[in-house]
Design a protein around this motif. Structure first.
Motif, PDB file in Angstrom:
ATOM      1  N   PHE A  87      46.616  41.891  43.752  1.00 21.51           N
ATOM      2  CA  PHE A  87      45.308  41.355  44.160  1.00 21.51           C
ATOM      3  C   PHE A  87      44.787  42.111  45.377  1.00 21.51           C
TER       4      PHE A  87
ATOM      5  N   SER B 272      43.768  45.753  44.792  1.00 20.43           N
ATOM      6  CA  SER B 272      42.561  45.882  43.964  1.00 20.43           C
ATOM      7  C   SER B 272      41.379  45.176  44.625  1.00 20.43           C
TER       8      SER B 272
ATOM      9  N   VAL C 176      40.917  42.025  45.396  1.00 19.54           N
ATOM     10  CA  VAL C 176      40.546  40.790  44.686  1.00 19.54           C
ATOM     11  C   VAL C 176      40.677  39.625  45.665  1.00 19.54           C
ATOM     12  N   SER C 177      39.572  38.927  45.916  1.00 20.07           N
ATOM     13  CA  SER C 177      39.584  37.800  46.862  1.00 20.07           C
ATOM     14  C   SER C 177      40.257  36.589  46.222  1.00 20.07           C
TER      15      SER C 177
ATOM     16  N   GLU D 197      37.989  35.142  43.607  1.00 17.08           N
ATOM     17  CA  GLU D 197      37.996  35.950  42.376  1.00 17.08           C
ATOM     18  C   GLU D 197      39.277  35.743  41.589  1.00 17.08           C
ATOM     19  N   ALA D 198      40.390  35.623  42.314  1.00 16.60           N
ATOM     20  CA  ALA D 198      41.686  35.399  41.649  1.00 16.60           C
ATOM     21  C   ALA D 198      41.664  34.061  40.909  1.00 16.60           C
TER      22      ALA D 198
ATOM     23  N   SER E  56      39.299  34.261  37.778  1.00 20.14           N
ATOM     24  CA  SER E  56      39.757  35.096  36.658  1.00 20.14           C
ATOM     25  C   SER E  56      41.062  34.605  36.036  1.00 20.14           C
TER      26      SER E  56
END
Length: 678
Positions: free
Chosen positions: A136, A139, A141-142, A145-146, A149
């Protein structure tokens, strides 16, 4: 300082302004070129404090620093040459206050990270949590966002742990390894003035091993080049072998598109290997589609042909290789100039035993010896308990593997009772009534321990009855593999377990009169057989060999399924790049070996030789894969008369390629030697 460089190296060292990609083939003097360029920039009057050179390891940074500084005036202000993470640390010490945090933060290591994760979530495998949270962060990825998704229960849980873990780090002013780069990027993203100031401070940036950069490192570099395009990256797309840990090959493949007016310089003269070795390395890598295209040219003469060994099984393979090594050493060759490489770590078991029998001293580079690996030690502990249930030491190791809810307190109570009554822990579990055991360890644990005891006794009976059914029933009973099925290196661990099961089966087949206890005694002797010596040959995975070189090299396991790895998650182009890396580790002599059968997933399996042997023109085979020689469909090319066009198709034409090209509506068939790629 330029006089020792070849023409391409000199051109790269003297380029000053604007983006540059130095495409450096294996053994082409990459470090020499980049360190000379660093010294050259300072020699022409560029302020050393405006130069930033980033590497991936402290070892590489130290070597480059020593080489560069030996070329410049001792009184010169030293330019910053460090790893990405060290740069992040220095930056955060000055600027972490931008995130509302204090600069007396503490960096936690991987063990600290796992302990924190364990305290947050005791159920999910810690290695999985650690790996996914790292992905995470790398990449960018906050937490939101985690969570958005997450497709299943596991990833919802991981996203939840990610949030709690981040909160814990902030509350305790801790940063993990990934934060050193991520927080630096976040600060530069949110503070345009600081981004501008930092970019103006470091006007000349160089990056080593650019093919190994990930998404986050690429994004950080873009921020550092905010005010200029003076970025020089050095790397080799053909040696990009770390996709599994987040490296993104597109960073190097698209560098020329990302940074306008990029100068691309190819270092193709190889100073390491003979022409024969380079011929086969070039032949193999040409089968890849995703590459910028280059060809290694030798400087050391033809050399000996590559040998290909064909054996019935791994025992014959090991015998041939150990005989070769003994001959080399008796002829005066140094053991440190000899290495054996493999794609799958489990292959080291047969090699280790063969080398021990031949009394050849070896060291495992970047890994543990087979019998020292955690999963194998766990299996041995299980088998010891089955042959001797009174072995307290082994019971403590495996009583909660796979997890049964038996914690440290329960184990301590059992051990204390064992000392008090002068009985083994197993005897306590067996002889105490369910009620007595409940008083000692609680009702749930009492039931679990009684089931464990019964399972061990069932397997003891199976051993008395039929040894050949034992392994299958052992796995069915304890589901041992599930302990390692979700860890970050699960594939390797499970392969090691299967290798061990296969070895035990083979032992029972070859030794009808011997039992499990005899097997355990034999491997105890084998694992203690290492003699002390200063001279070792090296055993290692191909990944561990990157950056090294050996006069005499053996590559084993050249079979489909072992090399290349095939199946879910495998990437044939990355496997082929691994093959290229392996071949180009050899300086003088190379032997590649395949067998017709090996233990595979615990059973002897018939195997097919690797496609890489055919693709590298070492053997003839029916397998043909269309080659890619720098030109492929949809590439843009330039012709002196017709101008710019796009390739519609590629066909072989003798030693050249016939390209069908669309020049703005006019189609022409032209040989590739008459055009250049844009």
């Amino acid at each position: 300082m330029l006089s020792t460089l070849n023409e391409s190296q000199q051109k790269a060292a003297q380029h000053i302004d604007g983006p540059m990609l130095i495409l450096a083939g294996a053994g082409s003097g990459k470090t020499k070129t980049i360190t000379t360029r660093l010294a050259y920039l300072i020699s022409i009057g560029i302020d050393p404090s405006s130069i930033l050179t980033l590497t991936f390891t402290n070892k590489a940074a130290t070597e480059m620093r020593e080489r560069a500084f030996s070329m410049i005036d001792k009184n010169t202000y030293p330019p910053l040459l460090c790893t990405f993470h060290k740069f992040g640390l220095l930056f955060l010490k000055f600027h972490i206050s931008q995130l509302g945090r204090k600069n007396n933060f503490v960096i936690i290591d991987s063990d600290d990270k796992k302990r924190i994760l364990k305290s947050i979530d005791k159920e999910t495998t810690t290695a999985v949590l650690s790996s996914e949270i790292s992905k995470f962060k790398n990449s960018v990825v906050s937490i939101a966002e985690a969570k958005a998704s997450a497709q299943d229960k596991l990833y919802m849980q991981i996203a939840d742990v990610y949030e709690k873990y981040e909160n814990y780090l902030e509350q305790n002013n801790l940063v993990d390894f990934d934060d050193l780069i991520l927080l630096t990027y976040k600060i530069l993203s949110t503070n345009k003035e600081l981004a501008k100031e930092t970019s103006e401070k470091y006007r000349y940036i160089m990056v080593d091993e650019y093919q190994d950069t990930n998404e986050l490192q690429y994004m950080l570099l873009k921020k550092l080049c905010d005010q200029h395009n003076n970025l020089c990256v050095v790397g080799d797309d053909d040696q990009s072998i770390y996709g599994w840990r987040g490296a993104t090959i597109k960073n190097i493949l698209t560098f020329g598109e990302t940074f306008e007016n990029t100068l691309i310089i190819k270092l193709e003269e190889n100073y390491r290997s003979t022409n024969k070795i380079l011929f086969h390395a070039n032949a193999l890598i040409e089968h890849n589609r995703d590459r910028l295209g280059k060809k290694l040219v030798g400087t050391r003469g033809e050399g000996n042909s590559i040998r290909v060994y064909e054996s019935q099984d791994e025992n014959e393979e090991t015998r041939k290789i150990t005989e070769d090594i003994k001959k080399l050493i008796s002829n005066g060759e140094s053991a440190k100039d000899i290495a054996i490489l493999y794609r799958v770590n489990a292959l080291s078991r047969a090699l280790e035993e063969g080398l021990n029998r031949a009394n050849i001293h070896y060291k495992l580079v970047g890994g543990l010896k087979f019998y020292e690996r955690a999963e194998i030690k766990d299996l041995i502990a299980y088998f010891r308990v089955i042959t001797n249930a009174n072995d307290n030491f082994s019971i403590k190791r495996i009583i909660n593997k796979p997890k049964r809810g038996i914690g440290k307190m329960t184990i301590d109570k059992l051990e204390l009772e064992s000392h008090k009554k002068s009985k083994s822990m197993f005897s306590i579990i067996k002889e105490y009534t369910p009620d007595e055991l409940t008083v000692l360890v609680g009702k749930k644990n009492s039931r679990t321990l009684k089931v464990f005891m019964a399972s061990v006794e069932d397997l003891q009976d199976v051993l008395e009855d039929t040894k050949m059914r034992f392994i299958d029933l052992f796995e069915d009973t304890f589901d041992f593999k599930s302990t390692y099925a979700k860890v970050i290196d699960a594939e390797d661990r499970l392969a090691n377990i299967d290798e061990f099961y296969g070895y035990l089966r083979d032992f029972f087949i070859k030794n009808i009169d011997l039992n499990l206890e005899d097997f355990l005694n034999e491997i105890s002797l084998e694992s203690a057989a290492d003699a002390i010596s200063d001279e070792y040959i090296s055993l290692m995975s191909i990944h561990a060999s990157k950056g090294l070189e050996f006069k005499h090299l053996f590559i084993v396991g050249m079979e489909e399924g072992f090399f290349p790895l095939v199946g879910d998650g495998s990437n044939i182009e990355e496997e082929r790049r691994l093959g290229y890396v392996a071949i180009t580790r050899a300086c003088d002599e190379l032997t590649m070996s395949f067998v017709h059968s090996r233990f595979y997933k615990g059973r002897r399996t018939q195997l097919v030789k690797s496609r890489f042997l055919t693709e590298s023109d070492l053997i003839k085979g029916s397998l043909t894969i269309e080659k890619n020689s720098a030109f492929k469909k949809d590439d843009l090319v330039k012709h002196k008369i017709f101008g710019m066009g796009r390739i519609l198709s590629v066909q072989k034409a003798g030693k050249d390629l016939k390209l069908n090209i669309n020049f703005g509506g006019m189609k022409r068939d032209i040989l590739s030697s008459f055009v250049e790629k844009i």
